[in-house]
Design a protein around this motif. Structure first.
Motif, PDB file in Angstrom:
ATOM      1  N   VAL A 176       0.857  -1.167   0.000  1.00  8.63           N
ATOM      2  CA  VAL A 176       0.000   0.000   0.000  1.00  8.63           C
ATOM      3  C   VAL A 176       0.897   1.221   0.000  1.00  8.63           C
ATOM      4  O   VAL A 176       1.686   1.406   0.919  1.00  8.63           O
ATOM      5  CB  VAL A 176      -0.891   0.052   1.260  1.00  8.63           C
ATOM      6  CG1 VAL A 176      -1.787   1.274   1.208  1.00  8.63           C
ATOM      7  CG2 VAL A 176      -1.722  -1.215   1.384  1.00  8.63           C
ATOM      8  N   ALA A 210       0.460   4.869   0.286  1.00  6.39           N
ATOM      9  CA  ALA A 210      -0.624   5.773   0.632  1.00  6.39           C
ATOM     10  C   ALA A 210      -0.064   7.122   1.011  1.00  6.39           C
ATOM     11  O   ALA A 210       1.141   7.344   0.960  1.00  6.39           O
ATOM     12  CB  ALA A 210      -1.421   5.175   1.775  1.00  6.39           C
ATOM     13  N   CYS A 211      -0.928   8.023   1.409  1.00  8.61           N
ATOM     14  CA  CYS A 211      -0.494   9.323   1.905  1.00  8.61           C
ATOM     15  C   CYS A 211       0.273  10.098   0.845  1.00  8.61           C
ATOM     16  O   CYS A 211       1.107  10.928   1.191  1.00  8.61           O
ATOM     17  CB  CYS A 211       0.410   9.168   3.130  1.00  8.61           C
ATOM     18  SG  CYS A 211      -0.451   8.954   4.661  1.00  8.61           S
ATOM     19  N   GLN A 212       0.071   9.816  -0.416  1.00 13.73           N
ATOM     20  CA  GLN A 212       0.819  10.520  -1.445  1.00 13.73           C
ATOM     21  C   GLN A 212       0.114  11.828  -1.785  1.00 13.73           C
ATOM     22  O   GLN A 212      -1.001  11.838  -2.258  1.00 13.73           O
ATOM     23  CB  GLN A 212       0.947   9.655  -2.703  1.00 13.73           C
ATOM     24  CG  GLN A 212       1.685   8.340  -2.470  1.00 13.73           C
ATOM     25  CD  GLN A 212       3.123   8.523  -2.022  1.00 13.73           C
ATOM     26  OE1 GLN A 212       3.717   9.565  -2.246  1.00 13.73           O
ATOM     27  NE2 GLN A 212       3.673   7.525  -1.369  1.00 13.73           N
ATOM     28  N   LEU A 213       0.812  12.911  -1.556  1.00 18.31           N
ATOM     29  CA  LEU A 213       0.235  14.227  -1.805  1.00 18.31           C
ATOM     30  C   LEU A 213      -0.143  14.421  -3.269  1.00 18.31           C
ATOM     31  O   LEU A 213      -1.060  15.152  -3.590  1.00 18.31           O
ATOM     32  CB  LEU A 213       1.251  15.308  -1.421  1.00 18.31           C
ATOM     33  CG  LEU A 213       1.242  15.732   0.029  1.00 18.31           C
ATOM     34  CD1 LEU A 213       2.427  16.618   0.307  1.00 18.31           C
ATOM     35  CD2 LEU A 213      -0.060  16.416   0.365  1.00 18.31           C
ATOM     36  N   SER A 222      -1.399  12.334  -5.292  1.00 22.73           N
ATOM     37  CA  SER A 222      -2.456  11.463  -5.783  1.00 22.73           C
ATOM     38  C   SER A 222      -3.744  11.730  -5.024  1.00 22.73           C
ATOM     39  O   SER A 222      -3.833  11.465  -3.834  1.00 22.73           O
ATOM     40  CB  SER A 222      -2.057   9.999  -5.602  1.00 22.73           C
ATOM     41  OG  SER A 222      -3.177   9.178  -5.842  1.00 22.73           O
ATOM     42  N   PRO A 223      -4.768  12.240  -5.701  1.00 19.79           N
ATOM     43  CA  PRO A 223      -6.017  12.529  -5.013  1.00 19.79           C
ATOM     44  C   PRO A 223      -6.898  11.291  -4.865  1.00 19.79           C
ATOM     45  O   PRO A 223      -7.901  11.324  -4.196  1.00 19.79           O
ATOM     46  CB  PRO A 223      -6.679  13.536  -5.951  1.00 19.79           C
ATOM     47  CG  PRO A 223      -6.193  13.140  -7.311  1.00 19.79           C
ATOM     48  CD  PRO A 223      -4.812  12.577  -7.109  1.00 19.79           C
ATOM     49  N   SER A 224      -6.502  10.193  -5.482  1.00 21.40           N
ATOM     50  CA  SER A 224      -7.352   9.005  -5.478  1.00 21.40           C
ATOM     51  C   SER A 224      -7.046   8.128  -4.274  1.00 21.40           C
ATOM     52  O   SER A 224      -6.170   8.415  -3.466  1.00 21.40           O
ATOM     53  CB  SER A 224      -7.122   8.207  -6.754  1.00 21.40           C
ATOM     54  OG  SER A 224      -5.783   7.775  -6.782  1.00 21.40           O
ATOM     55  N   GLN A 225      -7.768   7.006  -4.191  1.00 21.65           N
ATOM     56  CA  GLN A 225      -7.550   6.071  -3.095  1.00 21.65           C
ATOM     57  C   GLN A 225      -6.101   5.592  -3.099  1.00 21.65           C
ATOM     58  O   GLN A 225      -5.448   5.532  -4.131  1.00 21.65           O
ATOM     59  CB  GLN A 225      -8.490   4.873  -3.267  1.00 21.65           C
ATOM     60  CG  GLN A 225      -8.400   3.894  -2.093  1.00 21.65           C
ATOM     61  CD  GLN A 225      -9.467   2.826  -2.162  1.00 21.65           C
ATOM     62  OE1 GLN A 225     -10.225   2.765  -3.113  1.00 21.65           O
ATOM     63  NE2 GLN A 225      -9.540   2.019  -1.127  1.00 21.65           N
ATOM     64  N   ALA A 226      -5.622   5.237  -1.928  1.00 16.51           N
ATOM     65  CA  ALA A 226      -4.255   4.741  -1.822  1.00 16.51           C
ATOM     66  C   ALA A 226      -4.042   3.615  -2.830  1.00 16.51           C
ATOM     67  O   ALA A 226      -4.902   2.779  -3.045  1.00 16.51           O
ATOM     68  CB  ALA A 226      -4.011   4.224  -0.411  1.00 16.51           C
TER      69      ALA A 226
END
Lengths: 166, 166
Positions: free
Chosen positions: A18, A20-23, A25-29
Motif C-alpha cells: 500500500v 498511501a499518503c501521497q500528496l 495522488s487525489p485518489s484512493q491509496a
C-alpha cells in the motif's frame, strides 16, 4: 535496500503493498493485493556473494528518500549467514522466526531468537545468520539511508561461524 | 515512540532485547532474554486518549537518536483505531496479523491485511485501526524522528469509521 543490492524483487511475491499518503495522488491509496499466508513471505533466493548458504529476501520497502529507511524480510537456512559488513547509516533487526546468531567484530557470538531486537549502529562491523540447526527470519530495517548503505566485506569462515559451538 | 508517547513499556513484556554493536562496551552484546511465544507479544494496554477502543502496544525500539527511528508493535481489537494524527518525520506500517483499515484525510478508507506495507509520509493526516470484525496488528516504524514525532488530533467518529461499510 542497500544491504542486499543484488537481490531486489518486489514482484512475484506474496505481499500486499500500500503506497498511501501521497500528496500527488487525489485518489484512493494505491494498493497491490497478492495472496499472503505468512506476514512476510520469504521472497526470492539471494544469488549474490554477500552471503554464505541459502538466504531469501523479501524486499518490503526499497531505499526511500522520504523516510530514509529500507526494509527487508530475510530468511536464513540453517548454517546460512551474511558476510562481515557494516552499515553507514546503521540497521535494526527484528527477529520474527527461528533462532540465529549475531556477532560484532571482536566480541563473542550472541544467540538471537524470535522476538529479539538488535541495534547495529553505523560503521560497526558485524554479521548475522541462522544457527547450524535452525533457520532464522528477521525484518532488517536500514536506517539513515541518506548517509549511505551497507559495505560488504569478507565471508564469515566456517572456523569463525563454529565459534558459537565451542 | 513519539506516536504513542504515554504508553511506553519495555519491561514485563515477553521480548528479547539485544543492544549490540555498542562501541563503548567491549563485552558480549547486552542481551535481555524473556520467554516469547509470538514474534512480538501484544504488550501493554494503551490508556491514553489518542485511540478509540482496545489497543495494545509493545515498544520494540524507543525513539533512538542514532538510528532516528522508533518501533512499536500495535494491536487493535475489532473496532479500535487511532485518532486522526500525522507524523512530522513520517511512518511505515508493516501489518503482521489480521485485517484493518487505513485512511488519509480526504481519501477513501483502504483495507489493509497481514502482509501490507503502508508508507505515511511526513505531515499527512491519517488514521489506522482494525476492521469492525477483525483485530489487526502492525509494526509501526516512526521515521526521521530527529525532526519530530506524532501530532495527535481528534478521534475518528463512529460515522467516519463506518464509511468503510458503505
Amino acid at each position: 535496500m542497500k544491504t542486499y543490492p543484488n537481490s531486489i524483487s518486489l514482484f512475484g511475491l506474496s505481499l500486499f503493498i500500500v503506497t498511501a499518503c501521497q500528496l500527488d495522488s487525489p485518489s484512493q491509496a494505491d494498493v497491490e493485493h497478492k495472496s499472503a499466508q505468512h506476514s512476510f513471505p520469504r521472497g526470492e533466493k539471494v544469488t549474490n556473494n554477500n552471503f554464505t548458504g541459502e538466504v531469501w529476501l523479501n524486499y518490503l520497502v526499497e531505499t526511500d528518500s522520504v523516510h530514509n529507511v529500507n526494509i527487508g524480510a530475510v530468511t536464513f537456512a540453517p548454517g546460512a549467514r551474511t558476510n562481515w559488513h557494516y552499515h553507514q547509516g546503521g540497521q535494526i533487526l527484528l527477529v520474527t522466526e527461528g533462532r540465529g546468531l549475531y556477532q560484532e567484530k571482536g566480541k563473542p557470538i550472541t544467540v538471537i531468537e524470535k522476538g529479539a531486537v538488535v541495534k547495529c549502529p553505523p560503521d560497526i562491523e558485524h554479521w548475522h545468520g541462522a544457527t547450524a540447526s535452525d533457520s532464522m527470519t528477521h525484518v532488517a530495517i536500514g536506517t539513515n539511508t541518506n548517509v549511505g548503505g551497507a559495505i560488504w566485506l569478507a565471508p564469515v569462515t566456517d572456523e569463525e561461524y563454529r565459534q558459537h559451538e565451542l
